[in-house]
Design a protein around this motif. Structure first.
Motif, PDB file in Angstrom:
ATOM      1  N   HIS A 122     -16.779  28.336  81.322  1.00 43.53           N
ATOM      2  CA  HIS A 122     -17.228  29.484  80.555  1.00 43.53           C
ATOM      3  C   HIS A 122     -16.188  30.572  80.749  1.00 43.53           C
ATOM      4  O   HIS A 122     -15.308  30.461  81.614  1.00 43.53           O
ATOM      5  CB  HIS A 122     -18.613  29.939  81.067  1.00 43.53           C
ATOM      6  CG  HIS A 122     -19.231  31.029  80.261  1.00 43.53           C
ATOM      7  ND1 HIS A 122     -18.975  32.363  80.501  1.00 43.53           N
ATOM      8  CD2 HIS A 122     -20.102  30.996  79.223  1.00 43.53           C
ATOM      9  CE1 HIS A 122     -19.650  33.098  79.644  1.00 43.53           C
ATOM     10  NE2 HIS A 122     -20.346  32.291  78.851  1.00 43.53           N
ATOM     11  N   LYS A 123     -16.257  31.614  79.985  1.00 39.60           N
ATOM     12  CA  LYS A 123     -15.299  32.717  80.118  1.00 39.60           C
ATOM     13  C   LYS A 123     -15.254  33.248  81.543  1.00 39.60           C
ATOM     14  O   LYS A 123     -14.191  33.628  82.044  1.00 39.60           O
ATOM     15  CB  LYS A 123     -15.670  33.842  79.157  1.00 39.60           C
ATOM     16  CG  LYS A 123     -14.767  35.064  79.248  1.00 39.60           C
ATOM     17  CD  LYS A 123     -15.182  36.124  78.242  1.00 39.60           C
ATOM     18  CE  LYS A 123     -14.278  37.343  78.335  1.00 39.60           C
ATOM     19  NZ  LYS A 123     -14.658  38.390  77.344  1.00 39.60           N
ATOM     20  N   ASP A 129     -12.270  48.478  82.617  1.00 39.34           N
ATOM     21  CA  ASP A 129     -12.995  47.482  81.823  1.00 39.34           C
ATOM     22  C   ASP A 129     -14.366  47.139  82.392  1.00 39.34           C
ATOM     23  O   ASP A 129     -14.980  46.154  81.992  1.00 39.34           O
ATOM     24  CB  ASP A 129     -12.163  46.209  81.707  1.00 39.34           C
ATOM     25  CG  ASP A 129     -11.742  45.654  83.068  1.00 39.34           C
ATOM     26  OD1 ASP A 129     -11.943  46.373  84.078  1.00 39.34           O
ATOM     27  OD2 ASP A 129     -11.214  44.528  83.119  1.00 39.34           O
ATOM     28  N   GLN A 143     -17.408  47.236  79.756  1.00 38.92           N
ATOM     29  CA  GLN A 143     -17.351  46.110  78.820  1.00 38.92           C
ATOM     30  C   GLN A 143     -17.742  44.807  79.517  1.00 38.92           C
ATOM     31  O   GLN A 143     -18.448  43.974  78.944  1.00 38.92           O
ATOM     32  CB  GLN A 143     -15.947  45.986  78.236  1.00 38.92           C
ATOM     33  CG  GLN A 143     -15.811  44.826  77.255  1.00 38.92           C
ATOM     34  CD  GLN A 143     -14.410  44.704  76.691  1.00 38.92           C
ATOM     35  OE1 GLN A 143     -13.569  45.560  76.910  1.00 38.92           O
ATOM     36  NE2 GLN A 143     -14.153  43.625  75.970  1.00 38.92           N
ATOM     37  N   PHE A 144     -17.289  44.647  80.773  1.00 35.93           N
ATOM     38  CA  PHE A 144     -17.636  43.453  81.536  1.00 35.93           C
ATOM     39  C   PHE A 144     -19.143  43.351  81.732  1.00 35.93           C
ATOM     40  O   PHE A 144     -19.734  42.290  81.519  1.00 35.93           O
ATOM     41  CB  PHE A 144     -16.932  43.480  82.893  1.00 35.93           C
ATOM     42  CG  PHE A 144     -17.475  42.478  83.873  1.00 35.93           C
ATOM     43  CD1 PHE A 144     -17.175  41.132  83.758  1.00 35.93           C
ATOM     44  CD2 PHE A 144     -18.327  42.890  84.895  1.00 35.93           C
ATOM     45  CE1 PHE A 144     -17.695  40.210  84.652  1.00 35.93           C
ATOM     46  CE2 PHE A 144     -18.851  41.971  85.789  1.00 35.93           C
ATOM     47  CZ  PHE A 144     -18.530  40.621  85.664  1.00 35.93           C
ATOM     48  N   GLU A 204     -21.507  44.620  79.989  1.00 32.48           N
ATOM     49  CA  GLU A 204     -22.159  44.360  78.703  1.00 32.48           C
ATOM     50  C   GLU A 204     -22.095  42.882  78.336  1.00 32.48           C
ATOM     51  O   GLU A 204     -23.057  42.322  77.806  1.00 32.48           O
ATOM     52  CB  GLU A 204     -21.502  45.205  77.612  1.00 32.48           C
ATOM     53  CG  GLU A 204     -22.173  45.076  76.252  1.00 32.48           C
ATOM     54  CD  GLU A 204     -21.529  45.973  75.203  1.00 32.48           C
ATOM     55  OE1 GLU A 204     -21.789  45.754  74.002  1.00 32.48           O
ATOM     56  OE2 GLU A 204     -20.763  46.880  75.582  1.00 32.48           O
ATOM     57  N   GLU A 205     -20.971  42.233  78.630  1.00 33.84           N
ATOM     58  CA  GLU A 205     -20.810  40.815  78.306  1.00 33.84           C
ATOM     59  C   GLU A 205     -21.454  39.906  79.339  1.00 33.84           C
ATOM     60  O   GLU A 205     -22.037  38.870  78.985  1.00 33.84           O
ATOM     61  CB  GLU A 205     -19.318  40.468  78.205  1.00 33.84           C
ATOM     62  CG  GLU A 205     -18.610  41.076  77.022  1.00 33.84           C
ATOM     63  CD  GLU A 205     -17.178  40.592  76.925  1.00 33.84           C
ATOM     64  OE1 GLU A 205     -16.969  39.361  76.939  1.00 33.84           O
ATOM     65  OE2 GLU A 205     -16.265  41.432  76.862  1.00 33.84           O
ATOM     66  N   TYR A 206     -21.341  40.285  80.610  1.00 29.58           N
ATOM     67  CA  TYR A 206     -21.741  39.380  81.685  1.00 29.58           C
ATOM     68  C   TYR A 206     -23.242  39.383  81.961  1.00 29.58           C
ATOM     69  O   TYR A 206     -23.829  38.326  82.227  1.00 29.58           O
ATOM     70  CB  TYR A 206     -20.991  39.743  82.972  1.00 29.58           C
ATOM     71  CG  TYR A 206     -21.362  38.887  84.163  1.00 29.58           C
ATOM     72  CD1 TYR A 206     -20.927  37.563  84.256  1.00 29.58           C
ATOM     73  CD2 TYR A 206     -22.166  39.398  85.182  1.00 29.58           C
ATOM     74  CE1 TYR A 206     -21.269  36.772  85.334  1.00 29.58           C
ATOM     75  CE2 TYR A 206     -22.515  38.608  86.266  1.00 29.58           C
ATOM     76  CZ  TYR A 206     -22.068  37.302  86.336  1.00 29.58           C
ATOM     77  OH  TYR A 206     -22.421  36.520  87.407  1.00 29.58           O
ATOM     78  N   THR A 207     -23.862  40.543  81.893  1.00 27.63           N
ATOM     79  CA  THR A 207     -25.283  40.658  82.257  1.00 27.63           C
ATOM     80  C   THR A 207     -26.176  39.677  81.505  1.00 27.63           C
ATOM     81  O   THR A 207     -27.022  39.012  82.123  1.00 27.63           O
ATOM     82  CB  THR A 207     -25.773  42.098  82.045  1.00 27.63           C
ATOM     83  OG1 THR A 207     -24.994  42.988  82.861  1.00 27.63           O
ATOM     84  CG2 THR A 207     -27.249  42.232  82.433  1.00 27.63           C
TER      85      THR A 207
END
Length: 217
Positions: free
Chosen positions: A124-125, A165, A168-169, A171-174
């Motif tokens: 995964h990312k 960052d 942004q992290f 927002e994407e990771y949670t």
């Protein structure tokens, strides 16, 4: 491409004691193939930097790959590097009676002959998971698959509050944190069946067909 830190988590294959690190595959972005890491070759010379990708054709590995993506709802099916999985190892399970009592019943039950142990890395990312499966063809074109073990490791340095960052992290990771750490091994979903028709109509087959059309169009 994967960094040295990313590669460090790929432990020795299940009882095989051979090392197959994932190779850079930026050239595969958006193609999403199930690659055979054992046979894929990265050639680097003064004249070229070429990745010769080999897709998986082992039926037991394909069944395990399809089962994993089905149960994880394709969370690990679109790695940034462009693969739905990297096959690290396939080999015969130890002889009946050799497996410890706490091991998978599929491996110790005399009813299951011809069990293959399969190791696949999924990315995964934010994370790589290396998964050990037991897989056996219980009848023609019907496979029993069991997830034995999962090893996870982040593929990035986690940003801290105050870093540029960080927001942004978060927002994407949670939204995916819980799903990334949700294990199948040891649960009711660890074992199940996969029909060959499911494999042919599954994520690996469709992605390979799509990639072939893009490559040879």
């Amino acid at each position: 491409s994967l960094t040295i830190a990313d590669l460090a988590q790929l432990r020795e294959c299940y009882e095989l004691r051979e090392w197959y690190p994932l190779l850079p595959r930026a050239c595969m972005k958006k193609r999403h193939l199930f690659i055979d890491q054992r046979r894929t070759v990265h050639k680097v010379t003064t004249d070229e930097d070429k990745l010769e990708v080999v897709v998986v054709d082992d039926r037991h590995a394909l069944a395990a790959h399809e089962y994993w993506h089905r149960k994880t709802k394709l969370l690990w099916a679109k790695a940034p590097e462009g693969f739905t999985g990297a096959l690290l190892a396939v080999f015969d399970a130890p002889a009946v009676g050799a497996a410890p009592a706490q091991e998978s019943s599929m491996r110790s039950d005399p009813a299951f002959l011809g069990v293959k142990l399969v190791t696949i890395a999924f990315k995964h990312k934010f994370m790589v998971v290396t998964v050990d499966f037991a897989c056996v063809e219980v009848e023609p074109l019907l496979f029993e698959v069991e997830v034995l073990k999962e090893d996870r490791q982040y593929t990035m340095v986690m940003p801290k509050p105050g870093d540029p960052d960080f927001e942004q992290f978060v927002e994407e990771y949670t939204p995916v944190h819980g799903h990334l750490f949700k294990e199948l091994a040891g649960t009711k979903k660890a074992a199940g069946t996969v029909r060959w028709a499911d494999v042919l109509d599954g994520v690996a087959s469709k992605a390979s067909t799509s990639a072939a059309k893009k490559i040879f169009a």
